[in-house]
Scaffold this motif. Structure first.
Motif, PDB file in Angstrom:
ATOM      1  N   SER A   1      -4.127   1.347  -2.339  1.00  0.00           N
ATOM      2  CA  SER A   1      -3.385   0.475  -3.242  1.00  0.00           C
ATOM      3  C   SER A   1      -2.662   1.252  -4.333  1.00  0.00           C
ATOM      4  O   SER A   1      -1.692   0.763  -4.896  1.00  0.00           O
ATOM      5  CB  SER A   1      -4.310  -0.568  -3.860  1.00  0.00           C
ATOM      6  N   GLN A   2      -3.113   2.462  -4.640  1.00  0.00           N
ATOM      7  CA  GLN A   2      -2.423   3.323  -5.606  1.00  0.00           C
ATOM      8  C   GLN A   2      -2.667   4.776  -5.241  1.00  0.00           C
ATOM      9  O   GLN A   2      -3.625   5.094  -4.537  1.00  0.00           O
ATOM     10  CB  GLN A   2      -2.879   3.037  -7.029  1.00  0.00           C
ATOM     11  N   CYS A   3      -1.797   5.647  -5.715  1.00  0.00           N
ATOM     12  CA  CYS A   3      -1.946   7.070  -5.430  1.00  0.00           C
ATOM     13  C   CYS A   3      -3.166   7.619  -6.157  1.00  0.00           C
ATOM     14  O   CYS A   3      -3.372   7.331  -7.342  1.00  0.00           O
ATOM     15  CB  CYS A   3      -0.696   7.840  -5.855  1.00  0.00           C
ATOM     16  N   PRO A   4      -3.977   8.422  -5.481  1.00  0.00           N
ATOM     17  CA  PRO A   4      -5.164   8.996  -6.125  1.00  0.00           C
ATOM     18  C   PRO A   4      -4.791  10.122  -7.089  1.00  0.00           C
ATOM     19  O   PRO A   4      -3.656  10.622  -7.069  1.00  0.00           O
ATOM     20  CB  PRO A   4      -5.985   9.522  -4.948  1.00  0.00           C
TER      21      PRO A   4
ATOM     22  N   GLY B   1      -4.181  13.622  -8.641  1.00  0.00           N
ATOM     23  CA  GLY B   1      -3.691  14.827  -7.983  1.00  0.00           C
ATOM     24  C   GLY B   1      -2.513  14.583  -7.067  1.00  0.00           C
ATOM     25  O   GLY B   1      -2.034  15.492  -6.405  1.00  0.00           O
ATOM     26  N   THR B   2      -2.034  13.321  -7.031  1.00  0.00           N
ATOM     27  CA  THR B   2      -0.863  12.974  -6.220  1.00  0.00           C
ATOM     28  C   THR B   2       0.103  12.149  -7.060  1.00  0.00           C
ATOM     29  O   THR B   2      -0.255  11.651  -8.124  1.00  0.00           O
ATOM     30  CB  THR B   2      -1.249  12.169  -4.958  1.00  0.00           C
ATOM     31  N   PHE B   3       1.337  12.014  -6.579  1.00  0.00           N
ATOM     32  CA  PHE B   3       2.334  11.180  -7.243  1.00  0.00           C
ATOM     33  C   PHE B   3       3.088  10.380  -6.191  1.00  0.00           C
ATOM     34  O   PHE B   3       3.160  10.765  -5.024  1.00  0.00           O
ATOM     35  CB  PHE B   3       3.309  12.034  -8.071  1.00  0.00           C
ATOM     36  N   GLU B   4       3.654   9.255  -6.619  1.00  0.00           N
ATOM     37  CA  GLU B   4       4.408   8.386  -5.718  1.00  0.00           C
ATOM     38  C   GLU B   4       5.842   8.881  -5.592  1.00  0.00           C
ATOM     39  O   GLU B   4       6.532   9.040  -6.588  1.00  0.00           O
ATOM     40  CB  GLU B   4       4.414   6.953  -6.236  1.00  0.00           C
ATOM     41  N   ASN B   5       6.295   9.129  -4.357  1.00  0.00           N
ATOM     42  CA  ASN B   5       7.679   9.546  -4.141  1.00  0.00           C
ATOM     43  C   ASN B   5       8.558   8.318  -3.871  1.00  0.00           C
ATOM     44  O   ASN B   5       8.079   7.186  -3.925  1.00  0.00           O
ATOM     45  CB  ASN B   5       7.785  10.586  -3.012  1.00  0.00           C
ATOM     46  N   GLU B   6       9.835   8.548  -3.589  1.00  0.00           N
ATOM     47  CA  GLU B   6      10.774   7.451  -3.397  1.00  0.00           C
ATOM     48  C   GLU B   6      10.512   6.623  -2.135  1.00  0.00           C
ATOM     49  O   GLU B   6      11.062   5.543  -1.963  1.00  0.00           O
ATOM     50  CB  GLU B   6      12.223   7.968  -3.394  1.00  0.00           C
ATOM     51  N   PHE B   7       9.640   7.107  -1.246  1.00  0.00           N
ATOM     52  CA  PHE B   7       9.313   6.392  -0.011  1.00  0.00           C
ATOM     53  C   PHE B   7       7.988   5.640  -0.122  1.00  0.00           C
ATOM     54  O   PHE B   7       7.430   5.211   0.876  1.00  0.00           O
ATOM     55  CB  PHE B   7       9.272   7.368   1.170  1.00  0.00           C
TER      56      PHE B   7
ATOM     57  N   LEU C   1       0.817  -1.210   0.000  1.00  0.00           N
ATOM     58  CA  LEU C   1       0.000   0.000   0.000  1.00  0.00           C
ATOM     59  C   LEU C   1       0.855   1.266   0.000  1.00  0.00           C
ATOM     60  O   LEU C   1       2.031   1.230   0.341  1.00  0.00           O
ATOM     61  CB  LEU C   1      -0.929  -0.003   1.217  1.00  0.00           C
ATOM     62  N   HIS C   2       0.236   2.382  -0.374  1.00  0.00           N
ATOM     63  CA  HIS C   2       0.886   3.697  -0.418  1.00  0.00           C
ATOM     64  C   HIS C   2       0.284   4.596   0.657  1.00  0.00           C
ATOM     65  O   HIS C   2      -0.943   4.636   0.805  1.00  0.00           O
ATOM     66  CB  HIS C   2       0.642   4.375  -1.771  1.00  0.00           C
ATOM     67  N   LEU C   3       1.123   5.321   1.375  1.00  0.00           N
ATOM     68  CA  LEU C   3       0.639   6.286   2.359  1.00  0.00           C
ATOM     69  C   LEU C   3       0.312   7.588   1.648  1.00  0.00           C
ATOM     70  O   LEU C   3       1.175   8.199   1.012  1.00  0.00           O
ATOM     71  CB  LEU C   3       1.691   6.540   3.440  1.00  0.00           C
TER      72      LEU C   3
END
Length: 84
Positions: free
Chosen positions: A61-64, A66-72, A50-52
């Motif tokens: 389970s995925q970024c909504p 308006g957001t992006f996944e960072n290195e963490f 999961l993604h915080l």
């Protein structure tokens, strides 16, 4: 006191949080690995799949949009100049 195991800890183990009033460890929401409370939006870290979402302290389970996944593996809000 960890209610699930019946053992005493100075720090609550992952998956639980310390209830200040009762001095016991209570379970986090199912999606949280670590948390500050038992609600969906009390997550500090998530289970590996999961993604915080930093804006809401929830795990998805995925970024909504308006957001992006960072290195963490966290979802950060996109800059206002970006479409997504």
């Amino acid at each position: 006191l960890n209610q699930q195991s019946g053992t005493c800890h100075s720090i609550c183990p992952d998956g639980t949080y310390k209830d200040a009033g009762a001095e016991i460890c209570l379970p986090c929401h199912d999606t949280c690995m670590t948390c500050s409370g038992g609600l969906l939006n009390d997550c500090k870290t998530c289970h590996p799949e999961l993604h915080l979402v930093l804006a809401t302290n929830t795990c998805l389970s995925q970024c909504p949009n308006g957001t992006f996944e960072n290195e963490f593996v966290e979802c950060e809000v996109c800059h206002s100049d970006c479409a997504t």
